[in-house]
Design an enzyme around this catalytic site. Structure first.
Site, short mmCIF file in Angstrom:
data_model
loop_
_atom_site.label_atom_id
_atom_site.label_comp_id
_atom_site.label_asym_id
_atom_site.label_seq_id
_atom_site.Cartn_x
_atom_site.Cartn_y
_atom_site.Cartn_z
N ASP A 34 0.93 -1.25 0.04
CA ASP A 34 -0.07 0.11 0.06
C ASP A 34 0.81 1.35 -0.01
O ASP A 34 0.33 2.09 0.01
CB ASP A 34 -1.09 0.20 1.26
CG ASP A 34 -0.20 0.14 2.60
OD1 ASP A 34 1.00 -0.15 2.48
OD2 ASP A 34 -0.83 -0.05 3.44
N GLY A 35 2.16 1.03 -0.23
CA GLY A 35 3.03 2.19 -0.30
C GLY A 35 3.77 2.74 1.42
O GLY A 35 4.85 3.61 1.25
N ARG A 93 12.58 25.06 0.82
CA ARG A 93 12.00 26.36 -0.01
C ARG A 93 10.75 26.97 0.35
O ARG A 93 10.48 28.19 0.03
CB ARG A 93 11.77 25.95 -1.78
CG ARG A 93 13.33 25.89 -2.08
CD ARG A 93 13.02 25.43 -3.53
NE ARG A 93 12.99 23.98 -3.98
CZ ARG A 93 12.79 23.34 -4.93
NH1 ARG A 93 12.78 24.09 -6.15
NH2 ARG A 93 12.69 21.99 -5.02
N LYS A 191 16.11 37.75 -11.20
CA LYS A 191 15.07 36.85 -11.43
C LYS A 191 13.75 37.27 -10.71
O LYS A 191 13.90 37.55 -9.37
CB LYS A 191 15.51 35.58 -11.00
CG LYS A 191 14.61 34.46 -11.47
CD LYS A 191 15.13 33.25 -11.19
CE LYS A 191 14.78 32.50 -9.97
NZ LYS A 191 15.28 31.09 -9.56
N ARG A 193 9.84 35.69 -9.84
CA ARG A 193 8.96 34.63 -9.86
C ARG A 193 7.48 35.15 -9.39
O ARG A 193 7.26 35.82 -8.61
CB ARG A 193 9.51 33.55 -8.70
CG ARG A 193 8.42 32.21 -8.82
CD ARG A 193 9.11 31.39 -7.63
NE ARG A 193 10.44 31.05 -7.84
CZ ARG A 193 10.68 29.85 -8.77
NH1 ARG A 193 9.88 29.42 -9.26
NH2 ARG A 193 12.11 29.55 -8.88
N GLY A 225 14.41 25.25 -15.49
CA GLY A 225 14.07 26.53 -16.13
C GLY A 225 14.81 27.86 -15.77
O GLY A 225 15.19 28.60 -16.78
C1 R5P Z 1 15.69 29.19 -6.32
O1 R5P Z 1 15.80 30.15 -5.91
C2 R5P Z 1 16.86 28.21 -6.48
O2 R5P Z 1 18.04 28.56 -5.97
C3 R5P Z 1 17.01 27.57 -7.98
O3 R5P Z 1 17.27 28.52 -8.68
C4 R5P Z 1 15.50 26.88 -8.49
O4 R5P Z 1 15.10 26.21 -7.20
C5 R5P Z 1 15.79 26.24 -9.63
O5 R5P Z 1 14.62 25.75 -10.01
P1 R5P Z 1 14.16 25.29 -11.43
O6 R5P Z 1 15.53 24.61 -11.92
O7 R5P Z 1 12.85 24.81 -11.60
O8 R5P Z 1 14.09 26.60 -12.24
#
Ligand code: R5P
Length: 296
Positions: A34-35, A93, A191, A193, A225
């Protein structure tokens, strides 16, 4: 001290035990139909300080349960002290409330592991130092950095003086650690998000990488990404060669292919997440930290 071979990090744990000449405790593990997870320590831990080596990359939930079960089994069977060596610490995270209705996942994990019997934590390049603060104050906690080891890999390959790039400002400290080994320049992209869609956008304002060999350093590569976006910008800015290095190479789905298709010549990661891109071992770094803990 004894090293418990967590099922997610058997090879790394064996290397650490060899470097420090510490006996090992093998672990029998299985998943029920069942995991559900089952673990059993196959060695005597009575009165021992045990270091359980267990990374928590995917499937992170079952690996976290295995870690909790190993800690509880150690204490149930008389271990005096349990140190968790968790190179990749899942859920780090989510170290704060980004949106209403969320929980601080890493805090919940910290409580769970504390209840299971863990007394100390060694991790590597935790995503946010803040996440570390969620673990009990009385724990001995160490956050090691593998960035110099990754940079040394490139120096050995003949890329001293390469440009160390961080994909965002928050990771600039990573690029600076790499720079101190590579002895070249360092910089970062910007960057942003979107917290609802997870989509990111990057810009390379003010970066001068024309004709340079650039190594993008990050703590985690997940979907790829971030690195794909960074590589595209670097190519537009005229970088001659682009490489990437990370501590935790999660490489979800076709991340590796997408990164290579974006013109990145090589992906280098540590054995925090074991895979064919784990070209740098964390064993010497962790062995040294455990030695310090043992004598401290
Ligand atoms: C984000 O702040 C982390 O340092 C990484 O840049 C991120 O987790 C990378 O995620 P992904 O490869 O999905 O862009």
């Amino acid at each position: 001290m004894k090293i418990v071979l967590g099922p997610a990090s058997v090879e790394l744990a064996k290397k650490i035990s060899e470097l420090n000449s510490i006996p090992i405790v093998p672990v029998a593990s299985k998943s029920f139909p069942d995991g559900e997870s089952y673990i059993r320590l196959e060695g005597n831990v009575q009165n021992e300080h045990v270091a359980i080596v267990q990374t928590t990359c995917a499937p992170q939930d079952s690996r976290l349960m295995q870690l909790a079960f190993m800690a509880a089994a150690a204490k149930t069977n008389g271990a005096r002290r349990v140190t968790a060596v968790v190179p990749y610490l899942a859920y780090a995270r989510q170290d704060k409330l980004f949106l209403q209705g969320e929980n601080i996942s890493i805090k919940t994990i910290a409580h769970m592991l504390g209840e299971a019997g863990i007394d100390a934590l060694i991790t590597v390049n935790i995503h946010q130092k803040n996440a570390f603060e969620m673990f009990p104050k009385q724990w001995t906690k160490k956050n090691l950095t593998a960035i110099p080891l990754l940079a040394e890999y490139f120096v050995k390959r003949g890329y001293a003086k390469a440009f160390a790039l961080a994909p965002d400002k928050g990771a600039m400290y990573i690029a600076e650690q790499a720079q101190s080994v590579l002895q070249g320049e360092a910089g970062h992209l910007e960057k942003q998000r979107d917290r609802y869609t997870g989509q990111t956008s990057q810009t390379g304002k003010g970066l001068n990488v024309k004709g340079q060999t650039v190594i993008i350093f990050d703590d985690i590569i997940s979907t790829g990404g971030t690195i794909v976006g960074a590589a595209k910008i670097l190519k537009e800015l005229g970088a001659a060669h682009v490489y990437t290095a990370c501590v935790h190479g999660l490489l979800i789905g076709d991340a590796e292919k997408r990164i290579l298709d974006a013109g990145v010549e090589e992906i280098v990661a540590t054995d925090s997440v074991p895979s064919h891109v784990s070209k740098v071992s964390l064993a010497p770094l962790i062995a040294k930290a455990l030695k310090a803990l043992k004598s401290g």
